[in-house]
Structure formats: structure tokens, C-alpha cells
Write an enzyme that holds these catalytic residues in place. Structure first.
Site, PDB file in Angstrom:
ATOM      1  N   LYS A 155      -2.029  -1.346   8.159  1.00 47.89           N
ATOM      2  CA  LYS A 155      -1.990   0.094   8.417  1.00 47.89           C
ATOM      3  C   LYS A 155      -1.416   0.335   9.818  1.00 47.89           C
ATOM      4  O   LYS A 155      -1.198  -0.579  10.598  1.00 47.89           O
ATOM      5  CB  LYS A 155      -3.388   0.709   8.336  1.00 47.89           C
ATOM      6  CG  LYS A 155      -4.121   0.492   7.025  1.00 47.89           C
ATOM      7  CD  LYS A 155      -3.544   1.302   5.884  1.00 47.89           C
ATOM      8  CE  LYS A 155      -4.421   1.174   4.648  1.00 47.89           C
ATOM      9  NZ  LYS A 155      -3.763   0.575   3.509  1.00 47.89           N
TER      10      LYS A 155
ATOM     11  N   SER B  11       0.630   1.621   0.103  1.00 49.27           N
ATOM     12  CA  SER B  11       0.084   2.479   1.154  1.00 49.27           C
ATOM     13  C   SER B  11       0.966   2.587   2.387  1.00 49.27           C
ATOM     14  O   SER B  11       0.781   3.497   3.203  1.00 49.27           O
ATOM     15  CB  SER B  11      -1.304   1.983   1.565  1.00 49.27           C
ATOM     16  OG  SER B  11      -1.219   0.723   2.203  1.00 49.27           O
TER      17      SER B  11
END
Length: 206
Positions: A98, A54
Site C-alpha cells: 500500500k 488494490s
């Protein structure tokens, strides 16, 4: 009256006393090392691994990440920080990594694959693709005063704040800032930046 003195016994007692003092000193030193290690782990630094794709191409699956847990005790998280967090009240208890794009009190919208903050197109410094799926952010999301909106740099391969299973990240869920990549050494905030790409092109032209 006997004037005999048991020198052997006195010597044995002195040796036992010295041994006890050395042993006590060793225990205190060991306790200090354990306390220091615990303090560093709890409040300063921690290692974790990147799982999944990701955050490509900033971070790759299997990268070893050093978390700076002290920085957010000194200042608030900032936009574009890469953070490590652990969602509370969710099925998974693992760490997630993230990038922050939305700050407390802001309104976040994803439209035509791009991020808008308070109605303005966000100029992002890192290299990332336009998003195919807007998810929850297809409609404006107003962040509470302790919430952050996060996205993976690999936008189309990331489960992030666009999805129910992650959602907005509350400040108490933030473990720290992803600081160093230790296996292929690099300061994470300097990886995959657009200016680095232009500099590489200039170097290649030279």
C-alpha cells in the site's frame, strides 16, 4: 637399519592432504555464498508478488516486486512511499502493498472521497479515484508515534487502513519499500504519477 622410504605412501598422503584442503575450501566458499544470500534476503532485498488489484494502476496483480529492506534502516518511511508490510496479530500472514498517506502523530480524515491531514486537504502525486467509502477514517484518526495510515492507489478496490482487518500499520510491521517492478521493469515510485500523465499528453501533442 633400513634406509628404504615408501615414496608411494608419501605421495598418497600428499594427494589426500591436497584433496582435503580443496574440499575445505569448497565448503568455506559454499558457506560464504549461503551466508551472503541469507544476509541479502534478511536485511537488503527480497522478491514478492503483487496480489489483487488494490494498487492499480501503479501495480497489477501478478507483478513481481523487489523490496528494498535496507532503506528504512537508514531513514524513516516517508509520505507517498509504497511499502510492503505484514500485519501482526491478524488472521492473515501474507505481505500487503500500500501507499503511505498518514505519518506518525498526524490526524487523518477522509471526507467527500478525499484525504485530509491535520485538517488540510492532501495534494497527492499519484493518480487515484475519490473514495466512495471512508470507513474508519470517516472520523478523525490520530496516529501514534509509530503508526502509519496507508491506502491502496485503487481506492475503491482496496482493503487498507480504513478497515478493521488492516488498520494502522505499525513501524515494526513494515518489511521495506516496494522498489522495483521486475517483470515490466520500472521504479515503483515513478509509476502512475500525475506529472507523467501531463508529460505523456505533451508528447502526444508533439
Amino acid at each position: 637399519m633400513s634406509l628404504d622410504y615408501d615414496f608411494d605412501r608419501a605421495e598418497r598422503q600428499e594427494k589426500r592432504k591436497k584433496f582435503f584442503l580443496r574440499f575445505l575450501g569448497w565448503l568455506l566458499a559454499l558457506g560464504s555464498v549461503i551466508a551472503l544470500a541469507w544476509g541479502i534476503t534478511q536485511y537488503t532485498l527480497e522478491l514478492t508478488n503483487m496480489v489483487g488489484d488494490s494498487m492499480e494502476s501503479t501495480l497489477s496483480s501478478g507483478d513481481t516486486i523487489l523490496i528494498n529492506k535496507l532503506v528504512y534502516r537508514i531513514r524513516e518511511p516517508e509520505r507517498f512511499d509504497v511499502i510492503v508490510f505484514q500485519k501482526s496479530g491478524k488472521e492473515h500472514s501474507y505481505y500487503s502493498i500500500k501507499r503511505i498517506v498518514g505519518l506518525p502523530g498526524e490526524t487523518v480524515l477522509v471526507s467527500n472521497g478525499r484525504v485530509y491531514i491535520n485538517g488540510e486537504l492532501l495534494d497527492e502525486p499519484q493518480v487515484s479515484e475519490d473514495m466512495v467509502l471512508e470507513g474508519l477514517a470517516a472520523e478523525p484518526i490520530v496516529l501514534d508515534e509509530d503508526e502509519y495510515f496507508v491506502l491502496g492507489d485503487n481506492r475503491n478496490m482496496s482493503e487498507d487502513s480504513r478497515y478493521f482487518n488492516v488498520g494502522n500499520v505499525v513501524s515494526d510491521e513494515i518489511i521495506g519499500k516496494a522498489w522495483l517492478r521486475t517483470n515490466k521493469f520500472g521504479i515503483i515510485s515513478k509509476l502512475n504519477m500525475k506529472q507523467n500523465e501531463s508529460e505523456d499528453k505533451e508528447e502526444n501533442e508533439d
